[in-house]
Design a protein around this motif. Sequence first.
Motif, PDB file in Angstrom:
ATOM      1  N   ALA A  23       0.830  -1.207   0.000  1.00 31.41           N
ATOM      2  CA  ALA A  23       0.000   0.000   0.000  1.00 31.41           C
ATOM      3  C   ALA A  23       0.865   1.259   0.000  1.00 31.41           C
ATOM      4  CB  ALA A  23      -0.933  -0.015   1.203  1.00 31.41           C
ATOM      5  N   LYS A  25       3.817   1.488  -1.305  1.00 35.34           N
ATOM      6  CA  LYS A  25       4.583   1.601  -2.556  1.00 35.34           C
ATOM      7  C   LYS A  25       3.718   1.993  -3.738  1.00 35.34           C
ATOM      8  CE  LYS A  25       8.517  -1.106  -1.062  1.00 35.34           C
ATOM      9  NZ  LYS A  25       9.240  -2.376  -1.038  1.00 35.34           N
ATOM     10  N   ILE A  26       2.431   1.607  -3.744  1.00 30.08           N
ATOM     11  CA  ILE A  26       1.600   1.951  -4.907  1.00 30.08           C
ATOM     12  C   ILE A  26       0.981   3.352  -4.794  1.00 30.08           C
ATOM     13  CG2 ILE A  26       1.053  -0.390  -5.709  1.00 30.08           C
ATOM     14  CD1 ILE A  26      -1.563   1.376  -3.800  1.00 30.08           C
ATOM     15  N   THR A  27       1.116   3.981  -3.638  1.00 29.75           N
ATOM     16  CA  THR A  27       0.570   5.326  -3.490  1.00 29.75           C
ATOM     17  C   THR A  27       1.645   6.403  -3.547  1.00 29.75           C
ATOM     18  OG1 THR A  27       0.758   4.984  -1.112  1.00 29.75           O
ATOM     19  CG2 THR A  27      -1.416   4.643  -2.090  1.00 29.75           C
TER      20      THR A  27
ATOM     21  N   ILE B  78       1.476  10.119  -9.200  1.00 28.90           N
ATOM     22  CA  ILE B  78       0.951   8.965  -8.460  1.00 28.90           C
ATOM     23  C   ILE B  78       0.082   9.406  -7.280  1.00 28.90           C
ATOM     24  CG2 ILE B  78       2.984   8.735  -6.945  1.00 28.90           C
ATOM     25  CD1 ILE B  78       1.002   5.796  -8.419  1.00 28.90           C
ATOM     26  N   GLN B  91      -3.768   0.590  -9.013  1.00 24.96           N
ATOM     27  CA  GLN B  91      -3.086   0.470  -7.713  1.00 24.96           C
ATOM     28  C   GLN B  91      -3.526  -0.813  -7.018  1.00 24.96           C
ATOM     29  OE1 GLN B  91      -4.410   4.414  -6.374  1.00 24.96           O
ATOM     30  NE2 GLN B  91      -2.250   4.962  -6.092  1.00 24.96           N
ATOM     31  N   PHE B  94      -1.908  -3.781  -8.675  1.00 25.74           N
ATOM     32  CA  PHE B  94      -0.485  -3.924  -8.327  1.00 25.74           C
ATOM     33  C   PHE B  94      -0.338  -4.559  -6.945  1.00 25.74           C
ATOM     34  CE2 PHE B  94       2.771  -1.960 -11.192  1.00 25.74           C
ATOM     35  CZ  PHE B  94       1.948  -1.804 -12.283  1.00 25.74           C
ATOM     36  N   ILE B  95      -1.269  -4.255  -6.031  1.00 29.95           N
ATOM     37  CA  ILE B  95      -1.241  -4.907  -4.713  1.00 29.95           C
ATOM     38  C   ILE B  95      -1.640  -6.377  -4.860  1.00 29.95           C
ATOM     39  CG2 ILE B  95      -2.406  -5.050  -2.480  1.00 29.95           C
ATOM     40  CD1 ILE B  95      -2.439  -2.116  -2.279  1.00 29.95           C
ATOM     41  N   LEU B 100       5.205  -5.602  -7.286  1.00 29.62           N
ATOM     42  CA  LEU B 100       6.192  -4.635  -6.818  1.00 29.62           C
ATOM     43  C   LEU B 100       7.187  -5.364  -5.947  1.00 29.62           C
ATOM     44  CD1 LEU B 100       5.213  -4.115  -3.579  1.00 29.62           C
ATOM     45  CD2 LEU B 100       3.366  -3.037  -4.850  1.00 29.62           C
ATOM     46  N   GLY B 103       9.909  -1.250  -5.152  1.00 28.12           N
ATOM     47  CA  GLY B 103       8.897  -0.200  -5.196  1.00 28.12           C
ATOM     48  C   GLY B 103       9.340   1.105  -5.828  1.00 28.12           C
ATOM     49  N   THR B 106       7.663   1.661  -9.113  1.00 27.01           N
ATOM     50  CA  THR B 106       6.220   1.418  -9.075  1.00 27.01           C
ATOM     51  C   THR B 106       5.367   2.651  -9.404  1.00 27.01           C
ATOM     52  OG1 THR B 106       6.706  -0.287  -7.437  1.00 27.01           O
ATOM     53  CG2 THR B 106       4.404   0.347  -7.688  1.00 27.01           C
ATOM     54  N   ILE B 110       2.915   2.589 -12.674  1.00 27.34           N
ATOM     55  CA  ILE B 110       1.449   2.690 -12.580  1.00 27.34           C
ATOM     56  C   ILE B 110       0.948   3.861 -13.436  1.00 27.34           C
ATOM     57  CG2 ILE B 110      -0.460   3.233 -10.999  1.00 27.34           C
ATOM     58  CD1 ILE B 110       0.993   1.572  -8.861  1.00 27.34           C
TER      59      ILE B 110
END
Lengths: 779, 162
Positions: A23, A25-27, B78, B91, B94-95, B100, B103, B106, B110
Amino acid sequence: MATPIGASPTYVGNPSLQNVDGADKITGRARYVGDMTVPGMLVGKVLRSAVPHARIVELDVTPALAVAGVRAAITHRDFVDNGPFGWPVRDAFVLAYRKVRYVGDPIAAVAADTAEAAQAGIEAIRVTYELLPVISDMAAALDPGAPQIPEVSPTGKGNLCATHLLRNGDPDSLLAGGQVILEATYSLPHQEHAYLETEGALAIPEPGGGVTVYANCQSPHIARDTAALVLGLEPSLVRVIQPFVGGAFGGKDDIVYQTTAQVAKLALLAGRPVRLVLSRPESMAASYKRESMKSRITLAADSDGTLRAAKVAITVDSGAYASMSPMTAWRATMHAAGAYRYQAVHVDTQVLYTNNGYSGAFRGFGNTPASAAAELAIDELAERLGRDPLEFRLQNCLRSGDCTMTGVRTPGGAGLAACLEWVRDRSDWATKRAAYDEQRAVGAGVDSRRSRRGIGVACYFHGSGLGGEGVDFATARLAVDADYGITLTAGLTDFGQGSRTVFSLLAAETLGVRMDRIRVLRPDTQTALDSGPTVASRASIVGGNAVRVTAQKIGHVLTLAAADLLGCAPERILRSGEAYIGPAEDPISFEAVVDHARTMGLQLSADGRWQVRPIEWDFERGTGEPYFAYVFGAQVAEVEVSAVTGRTRVLKIWAAHDAGTILYPKGALGQMYGGIAQGLGYALMEDFRFEAGMPQALDFDRYRIPRAMDIPDIEGTYIQMLPVGTGQPPVGTGQPGGPYGAKNLAEPVMIATAPAIANAFAQATGRRVRSMPLPLWNG
Amino acid sequence: MANKILVAATINGEPTEFLCEPQQSLLEGLRDVLGLTGAKEGCNDGNCGACSVLLDGRLVNSCLVLAAEIQGREVTSIEGLATWQGLHPLQQAFIDEDALQCGFCTPGMIIAAKALLDRDPDPTEERIRAWLSGNLCRCTGYDKIVRAVQAAAAAMRSEVTV
């Protein structure tokens, strides 16, 4: 003790497990060192050598201090004894002392209000050199009259940095009587780690004369100890914290320890925080590489294809400093003839100083080039014997109970044959091999003039953990918090490989609690116990075991509390999910047990330590037991070589690794696919070349690493150990003592890729290549 | 310092004004001036894609755009992908796919994938691989990333149909 109901583990091997940091890393919330700012922060910058070898005649940073905005400038004079560091050889300096030895060697550093002022400060530094002869070819390093590169020769023999040997039996008599002999020399190139995040550190001076450094290193305790020594501070005054790290692959050891010491000194002198992040070209020049290696291999086999003996002579290009090269070279020595049964093997290895950058740890740690060479040689020998290369490997590969090339029986068994059979069957090996042989023999079809196809195989073994490189232990600490969360402090670290997830799941599994209760602290030398370096694919095995034994300690205390609460003997407590159940069959919650334990005055925190079984290697005689266990694997690559462009395209890769128990399936497959991508780059495009000591590529334009388009379909598997009592014969093998039977995997999964591709290229083109990366095919 | 430029732009949906220097890149503007550190510097020469953002919906390497060039335009980084309703399907994918490792690539990956799915809601694997070839990843071997983009595309298509 508490007995889990239903023996199947909840988290270990659960395919739905996700990275605990996903969470963040994707934000974009995950903060890497370059994302961190603190008030009053200065920008650090380093002056680096533009020449490969020179004596420093004059070095004066006072003009830099006169530049507006420059707050501090440092040289070797600012460090204790001129700032030497390095292990196992202490031949490097935080900033150059007397000489520069490679392009990128740091000479001086400044801290300034802005990047522009820092750059102006760097340009104002007065430095004059007396150029020295450059050694760029290992073959010239020991010439009489060659300039000695290190200040002090660690062997007393000029540029000879280290030597290793392996003595198992008498190969010479077998070579003399061998019916088929292969003798060839293989060359493997330098390889750049190319982690997406470059090296960096942020130092904050603390009241009381200490300093806190956020550094993207692999091993914070080594960064702390190195900095404390050269700064002349007690280690307790230097605190190193590892923030999120954007990849390492072995590459964020020495170079980041050096950077840590530089920024710490700048911050202490300026009395302000200093952040220094290397630019990409700077990182590519300054950081260490995978060593280039030459391996001269002699193999002997009987005409029936039985391998008899091997002799290998290795030379390793250490570059300007030793860094880990003496140790990577030792690992190369232990693996130089590959994963096969031999009656006798000798290996002799030399590590040489040159002015080609410097070499150190990189995924596979000496085994990647050593095994690549061995696998090319085995393929050539199979061809000479007229044998199918995969069947030839199956005939000779290590099986459970066999002795490795060092003469030691493999502890825990060998699942290599199962890996070879899996890639053979899944790739439809026999059909394709025959078809592509035909295509080459006929060579008349339209297609075969435009392009040729080939299929190749390679396999590997890889010693687990540090082996003879050092004491192999790790520590962990767990504490149940007031909110019933559990804080985990691990001594080994996560720089992208997924260790935080592995540690979390092992703690949750062992304690029988929900995984989201586990919070892993960022590695911090003030809270974590020293566990040695996070290297050698040992985090899951050694670090994981430390977490497991620590969790067992707390689990034991909680069971005692539950027994007291339920009024029964601890042996009568059962677990269902998180609940504790006594003879009255009335489940009580984890929270209630924790509360009761606290009422009883029991301590709900514990430290644990786990150490690998000690092994003995005699470095003088070249005999002994190098590793406590091994892992095994095999890969097949199918390629198409264009007769028009000469380019080699990989069509598909099949990969199998003897993995014991897989702890974190998605993470493990990511490691395998990522390793294969790095191996593909090593085979086809990555060549960190030096000419007269000058690096030939310092950006991603000229140093190409694989992009999404370059990566073929990959079919990978982990051959897992079958549970005891299934009635089926074991396929994979477990690691003696690995947590839940897990074996290590991060490094070895890349080893077979490059030689499998090169062997496929050989079938496609009829041309045996003895160096990498592969050339363009010119028909 | 002397010749700062006042830039007015829409960043992640919010009207934003900031001062930048003429030579400052959009990446530096986002990171150093606005504190949006999701876009990363991996190479600063347009090769790695770690700094990918959308400029008026077009995928750009923010290290190759001047901060001053975004005057009056829209930038999505992002930080602008998740809304109060939750994560963007990419997102989430990807989780879910665990796409990832370290990261660092990432956020850019995305953003690049979003630019693709905005144009082509049902891309082939080959198209995904070609499109993402401006974004380097050194950890994963790309496989899980491609799977995540496929999963997100499927999720977004079913959302539209519903």
